[in-house]
Write a protein that holds these residues in place. Structure first.
Motif, PDB file in Angstrom:
ATOM      1  N   TYR A   1     -16.447  -0.663   9.633  1.00 21.26           N
ATOM      2  CA  TYR A   1     -15.502   0.460   9.588  1.00 21.26           C
ATOM      3  C   TYR A   1     -14.410   0.202   8.557  1.00 21.26           C
ATOM      4  O   TYR A   1     -14.090   1.076   7.730  1.00 21.26           O
ATOM      5  CB  TYR A   1     -14.894   0.679  10.966  1.00 21.26           C
ATOM      6  N   GLU A   2     -13.853  -0.996   8.578  1.00 16.57           N
ATOM      7  CA  GLU A   2     -12.768  -1.318   7.639  1.00 16.57           C
ATOM      8  C   GLU A   2     -13.234  -1.338   6.195  1.00 16.57           C
ATOM      9  O   GLU A   2     -12.437  -1.092   5.273  1.00 16.57           O
ATOM     10  CB  GLU A   2     -12.157  -2.675   8.013  1.00 16.57           C
ATOM     11  N   LEU A   3     -14.534  -1.585   5.980  1.00  8.17           N
ATOM     12  CA  LEU A   3     -15.082  -1.579   4.622  1.00  8.17           C
ATOM     13  C   LEU A   3     -15.676  -0.218   4.240  1.00  8.17           C
ATOM     14  O   LEU A   3     -16.291  -0.073   3.179  1.00  8.17           O
ATOM     15  CB  LEU A   3     -16.141  -2.674   4.480  1.00  8.17           C
ATOM     16  N   GLY A   4     -15.499   0.765   5.108  1.00  7.95           N
ATOM     17  CA  GLY A   4     -15.913   2.130   4.779  1.00  7.95           C
ATOM     18  C   GLY A   4     -17.374   2.431   4.995  1.00  7.95           C
ATOM     19  O   GLY A   4     -17.876   3.445   4.502  1.00  7.95           O
ATOM     20  N   LEU A   5     -18.082   1.596   5.747  1.00  4.14           N
ATOM     21  CA  LEU A   5     -19.513   1.794   5.959  1.00  4.14           C
ATOM     22  C   LEU A   5     -19.825   2.508   7.269  1.00  4.14           C
ATOM     23  O   LEU A   5     -20.943   2.989   7.457  1.00  4.14           O
ATOM     24  CB  LEU A   5     -20.240   0.448   5.941  1.00  4.14           C
ATOM     25  N   LEU A   6     -18.867   2.581   8.165  1.00  2.00           N
ATOM     26  CA  LEU A   6     -19.082   3.177   9.479  1.00  2.00           C
ATOM     27  C   LEU A   6     -17.946   4.141   9.764  1.00  2.00           C
ATOM     28  O   LEU A   6     -16.768   3.784   9.622  1.00  2.00           O
ATOM     29  CB  LEU A   6     -19.133   2.065  10.540  1.00  2.00           C
ATOM     30  N   GLU A   7     -18.307   5.356  10.158  1.00  2.00           N
ATOM     31  CA  GLU A   7     -17.273   6.350  10.440  1.00  2.00           C
ATOM     32  C   GLU A   7     -16.520   5.979  11.713  1.00  2.00           C
ATOM     33  O   GLU A   7     -17.072   5.391  12.640  1.00  2.00           O
ATOM     34  CB  GLU A   7     -17.900   7.733  10.580  1.00  2.00           C
ATOM     35  N   GLU A   8     -15.241   6.355  11.733  1.00  2.00           N
ATOM     36  CA  GLU A   8     -14.370   5.929  12.824  1.00  2.00           C
ATOM     37  C   GLU A   8     -14.857   6.352  14.203  1.00  2.00           C
ATOM     38  O   GLU A   8     -14.851   5.529  15.130  1.00  2.00           O
ATOM     39  CB  GLU A   8     -12.938   6.420  12.605  1.00  2.00           C
ATOM     40  N   PRO A   9     -15.293   7.609  14.434  1.00  2.00           N
ATOM     41  CA  PRO A   9     -15.727   7.984  15.787  1.00  2.00           C
ATOM     42  C   PRO A   9     -16.868   7.110  16.305  1.00  2.00           C
ATOM     43  O   PRO A   9     -16.858   6.700  17.475  1.00  2.00           O
ATOM     44  CB  PRO A   9     -16.166   9.441  15.629  1.00  2.00           C
TER      45      PRO A   9
END
Length: 464
Positions: free
Chosen positions: A62-70
């Motif tokens: 998530y922090e690296l932008g690979l997984l959406e927050e929800p």
């Protein structure tokens, strides 16, 4: 088949129980590996560690932008609450280098997330075991990292149990400080000591292993997350390894570090070997102590009978009145099991080839089994044996008075030659050393009593 859902993988379609959180790859492992009868569900520390590693991985993605927050939030939520131990039914000993363990965790987390999202189990387009839960990972980094987190936690519990039995032995050392007895070497009379000194020695030798276990377990803080398949980091983004280690450190409270060489770290099992050796060292000492307890309590009429162990159960189906030292006996057997498991770890570690050690499942099972066995043995020995031991003070003292060994204390005063002659005559005639010294007029009774005062024989002192 209405109680099953169909899931597919590389090898085709397979029915999975409709209510199961696990999926097709776990089902294949259930079908393929009916080996030990010990399931992953028997090792909750490893299940919890898998969940923590998956949460750290999801946070990093998530922090690296690979997984959406929800989706990250749902995965993290599931990882925090994972208690579905019955959903981890696979055998601990398996082929595949731990792939079945990793996929069992991935599938359970994914299907629980789907349930929270209001979706059907197995509808993996919304949360996939591979594409989402296992994102930026491989079994080859997620599985050993989870194992290390489990072992760090299990070591903490084992050390606490070890501290308790050390204290129990120390308490007995204080209780028996005034009980004078004979020390023995090669099972022969040596020189006097106190029963308290003997029990304090038990405490001291086990206390040493607290620092050894902690020092060796500390090697587990170095992990290979971000290595993916072989340590090159293929399919993991730049910065993943260090960030995942940082996140895992925050979640566990351990000082987790990313290995400086992930290619080396991925097949390396050295930390398991050295920690297993610390468990074996503890088992060796524990077994020796149990041997001593059985000897010291032997009898009651034809043995040492210096101490009494708490009676736990009748000792014979044919000999009335017999009570056996069953607690030290069972601990001895636990220690033998630990010795064998340590050898298993050695062979499994040596069997690693090229960029991966595929024998980690049996290695992990052997180490975790040893920790559980030793922890249970320590508690059993303390609760059902050590705290209830009593001393036969008069028997201990009479053995000192009648022993040939006390002649050693006379060496500095009458010389080795005189001492040897007196010891020989005492053995041949059955008379006491005390009487023979007085009869020969070598020492006065007052002087002899002063030299043989127990307080002067239990510790170093200036010549009288």
């Amino acid at each position: 088949m209405e109680n099953f859902r169909n899931e597919s993988d590389l090898l085709g379609t397979l029915p999975v129980p409709v209510n199961a959180y696990y999926g097709v790859q776990t089902q294949r492992a259930i079908d393929n590996f009916k080996i030990s009868g010990q399931k992953l569900s028997s090792y909750p520390h490893l299940i919890r560690a898998l969940a923590i590693v998956k949460k750290a991985a999801a946070k990093t993605n998530y922090e690296l932008g690979l997984l959406e927050e929800p989706l990250y939030q749902k995965i993290a939520e599931v990882c925090d609450e994972i208690q579905f131990h019955e959903e981890f039914p696979i055998d601990m000993i398996q082929g595949g280098a731990g792939t079945s363990v990793n996929m069992n965790a991935n599938e359970v987390i994914a299907n629980r997330v789907l349930e929270k999202l209001g979706k059907e189990k197995g509808d993996y387009q919304y949360c996939s075991p591979n594409d989402h839960v296992n994102l930026s990972q491989s079994t080859n980094d997620a599985y050993p990292t989870s194992l290390k987190m489990a072992l760090l936690s299990m070591n903490e519990e084992l050390v606490e149990k070890l501290k308790k039995i050390v204290e129990a032995f120390r308490d007995k050392g204080k209780e028996f400080s005034s009980v004078i007895k004979m020390g023995r070497t090669q099972l022969q009379d040596a020189v006097p000591m106190s029963l308290g000194q003997e029990f304090e020695a038990f405490a001291a030798t086990l206390e040493e292993d607290i620092s050894k276990l902690n020092a060796n377990a500390n090697l587990f803080v170095e992990i290979n997350m971000g290595a993916t398949a072989i340590g090159t980091g293929l399919n993991a983004p730049v910065g993943y390894a260090n960030l995942c280690a940082k996140n895992l450190a925050q979640l566990t409270g351990f000082s987790i570090l990313s290995s400086p060489n992930l290619v080396e770290a991925t097949p390396d099992t050295g930390s398991y070997v050295i920690y297993s050796s610390a468990l074996k060292r503890l088992a060796v000492k524990l077994s020796k102590i149990c041997n001593d307890l059985r000897l010291l309590s032997s009898g009651p009429r034809a043995g040492f009978f210096e101490i009494n162990l708490p009676p736990m159960q009748p000792g014979s189906s044919i000999m009335p009145g017999k009570v056996n030292p069953v607690i030290p006996e069972v601990v001895n057997q636990v220690c033998y099991k630990v010795f064998g498991n340590d050898l298993t770890v050695t062979f499994a570690a040596e069997a690693g080839q090229l960029q991966l050690n595929v024998m980690e499942p049996v290695l992990s099972h052997a180490i975790m089994e040893n920790i559980n066995f030793l922890g249970n043995a320590l508690d059993t020995l303390r609760e059902k044996c050590i705290v209830g031991i009593t001393a036969n003070k008069d028997i201990c003292l009479n053995m000192v008075r009648n022993s040939i060994g006390i002649v050693t204390a006379l060496n500095p005063y009458i010389g080795y030659k005189n001492s040897t002659e007196i010891a020989k005559e005492a053995l041949e005639t059955g008379r006491s050393v005390y009487d023979l010294v007085l009869e020969r007029g070598i020492l006065s009774e007052e002087r002899l009593n002063e030299i043989l005062d127990p307080e002067n024989m239990l510790k170093p002192h200036q010549p009288l």
